[in-house]
Design a protein around this motif. Sequence first.
Motif, PDB file in Angstrom:
ATOM      1  N   HIS A  43       0.909  -1.196  -0.070  1.00  0.00           N
ATOM      2  CA  HIS A  43      -0.003   0.105   0.146  1.00  0.00           C
ATOM      3  C   HIS A  43       0.921   1.160   0.012  1.00  0.00           C
ATOM      4  CE1 HIS A  43      -3.699   1.896   1.290  1.00  0.00           C
ATOM      5  NE2 HIS A  43      -4.296   1.589   0.487  1.00  0.00           N
ATOM      6  N   LEU A 139       0.939   8.634   6.166  1.00  0.00           N
ATOM      7  CA  LEU A 139       0.267   9.195   6.063  1.00  0.00           C
ATOM      8  C   LEU A 139      -0.601   8.005   6.159  1.00  0.00           C
ATOM      9  CD1 LEU A 139      -1.372  11.447   4.260  1.00  0.00           C
ATOM     10  CD2 LEU A 139      -0.718  10.413   2.290  1.00  0.00           C
ATOM     11  N   GLN A 140       0.251   6.671   5.715  1.00  0.00           N
ATOM     12  CA  GLN A 140      -0.922   5.462   4.963  1.00  0.00           C
ATOM     13  C   GLN A 140      -1.637   5.156   6.330  1.00  0.00           C
ATOM     14  OE1 GLN A 140      -0.435   2.004   6.310  1.00  0.00           O
ATOM     15  NE2 GLN A 140      -1.965   1.237   4.953  1.00  0.00           N
ATOM     16  N   LEU A 143      -4.546   7.641   6.746  1.00  0.00           N
ATOM     17  CA  LEU A 143      -5.737   7.360   6.287  1.00  0.00           C
ATOM     18  C   LEU A 143      -6.433   6.368   6.371  1.00  0.00           C
ATOM     19  CD1 LEU A 143      -3.480   7.988   2.269  1.00  0.00           C
ATOM     20  CD2 LEU A 143      -5.770   9.392   3.394  1.00  0.00           C
TER      21      LEU A 143
ATOM     22  N   ILE B  13      -5.649   6.042  -2.687  1.00  0.00           N
ATOM     23  CA  ILE B  13      -4.978   5.116  -2.111  1.00  0.00           C
ATOM     24  C   ILE B  13      -6.209   4.578  -1.108  1.00  0.00           C
ATOM     25  CG2 ILE B  13      -3.659   6.031  -0.193  1.00  0.00           C
ATOM     26  CD1 ILE B  13      -2.267   7.410  -1.690  1.00  0.00           C
ATOM     27  N   VAL B  14      -7.109   5.174  -1.123  1.00  0.00           N
ATOM     28  CA  VAL B  14      -8.372   4.465  -0.205  1.00  0.00           C
ATOM     29  C   VAL B  14      -8.755   3.222  -0.658  1.00  0.00           C
ATOM     30  CG1 VAL B  14     -10.292   5.044   1.306  1.00  0.00           C
ATOM     31  CG2 VAL B  14      -8.554   6.584   1.448  1.00  0.00           C
ATOM     32  N   VAL B  16      -7.806   1.381  -3.225  1.00  0.00           N
ATOM     33  CA  VAL B  16      -6.989   0.128  -3.382  1.00  0.00           C
ATOM     34  C   VAL B  16      -7.133  -0.558  -1.766  1.00  0.00           C
ATOM     35  CG1 VAL B  16      -6.658   0.738  -5.338  1.00  0.00           C
ATOM     36  CG2 VAL B  16      -5.339   1.046  -3.623  1.00  0.00           C
ATOM     37  N   ASP B  17      -7.530   0.190  -1.009  1.00  0.00           N
ATOM     38  CA  ASP B  17      -6.945  -0.998   0.197  1.00  0.00           C
ATOM     39  C   ASP B  17      -8.391  -2.349   0.091  1.00  0.00           C
ATOM     40  OD1 ASP B  17      -6.285  -0.515   3.171  1.00  0.00           O
ATOM     41  OD2 ASP B  17      -8.151  -0.826   3.945  1.00  0.00           O
ATOM     42  N   LYS B  20      -6.392  -5.447  -0.452  1.00  0.00           N
ATOM     43  CA  LYS B  20      -5.982  -6.930   0.788  1.00  0.00           C
ATOM     44  C   LYS B  20      -7.484  -7.775   1.018  1.00  0.00           C
ATOM     45  CE  LYS B  20      -3.323  -2.923   2.575  1.00  0.00           C
ATOM     46  NZ  LYS B  20      -3.880  -1.252   3.139  1.00  0.00           N
ATOM     47  N   ALA B  38      -3.008  -8.400  -2.239  1.00  0.00           N
ATOM     48  CA  ALA B  38      -2.015  -7.027  -2.263  1.00  0.00           C
ATOM     49  C   ALA B  38      -0.772  -7.723  -2.241  1.00  0.00           C
ATOM     50  CB  ALA B  38      -2.746  -6.227  -1.130  1.00  0.00           C
TER      51      ALA B  38
END
Lengths: 205, 205
Positions: A43, A139-140, A143, B13-14, B16-17, B20, B38
Amino acid sequence: MTDERLSRQLAFIVEVDRLKGVLRQTSLIDGSRRENSAEHSWHLALAALALAEHAPAGTDLLRVLRMALVHDIVEIDAGDTFCYDAGANLDKEERETRAAERLFGVLPPDQAAEMRALWEEFEAGVTPDARFAIALDRLQPLLVNFNSGGGTWKLHGITHAQVLRRMAPIREGAPGVWPWVERAIEEACERGYVLGNGERGTGNG
Amino acid sequence: MTDERLSRQLAFIVEVDRLKGVLRQTSLIDGSRRENSAEHSWHLALAALALAEHAPAGTDLLRVLRMALVHDIVEIDAGDTFCYDAGANLDKEERETRAAERLFGVLPPDQAAEMRALWEEFEAGVTPDARFAIALDRLQPLLVNFNSGGGTWKLHGITHAQVLRRMAPIREGAPGVWPWVERAIEEACERGYVLGNGERGTGNG
């Protein structure tokens, strides 16, 4: 190419499979389970691709990706250390140094030295590449926590000041993202995800 | 830098979490659970670092890493398709094309186009970068199955010929690794992890 060299490279790939079993404090955004350090590393690397234009001048994206991919490998032996736990952070360096020795040492010596140097550069946090990688590593989870109702902030009673201090490296590591981060922390406070500075925190920050 | 542009990058980015939560057929090497896409993508990217010297001439490692990081994102909408399941592979392309449209479309248009092109290049498998990435994408489950008592090969009664066909892209994509792969498949057969070619297979290969 000797068989010995290839064997060590393949043994390393097999060995690091165990990073998928190292659990972090943070959960997935859907809250279904805790996140592991392998998928977190993915990620992080993906965030570097999406946010590359916010990196400090002189950042080399290939080196940032290499750092992101190897930065948590030591946790296979040393475990994940919760960032707001002051006690567990006391012997973190010693545990991780031993882990780096053993784990990178599975590789042929030239590659072991190279990966270890990347990990040490990340830990030192001085070069533009390391600063950008560290900014994304902060940051990850922001978020994740922000988009999952407060996550580990709420669970552990973390304060606004603690989060602000933890996120501070983003200011220089990914300057274009910083104003958004400041606003997000304010909003996390308003939503009750983090404690206001007058409220009681964990005292570990 | 507009806020709109950064917002889209962060939204991606959020989004594509969720990769997982996409489970593959393969398990972790310790057999404790199935692997998700992931952590598989991280493992693939790390394998690219460890085996970079085996890439075809003209391979650009940064592009390989970018491909490895994005190659499975479409599975968030399209799901993981088991490589030995001929039926499910019939509409795979259509499902994945729709997924690419939506998922990469969360990004600002220039980045959406760039990531989609990388994914398409991987799928086409023609350039040296894509060939190396695909070779590693085949090698990673081989390492998992070989080191976990047969894994999905044994579970689904996969034959020696099916595995050999599936691994064939490694011959040109990572030529230095191919002799080892051939030996490993022979040994997997001797250990009973894959069926000999006279034995009954799934018929999907």
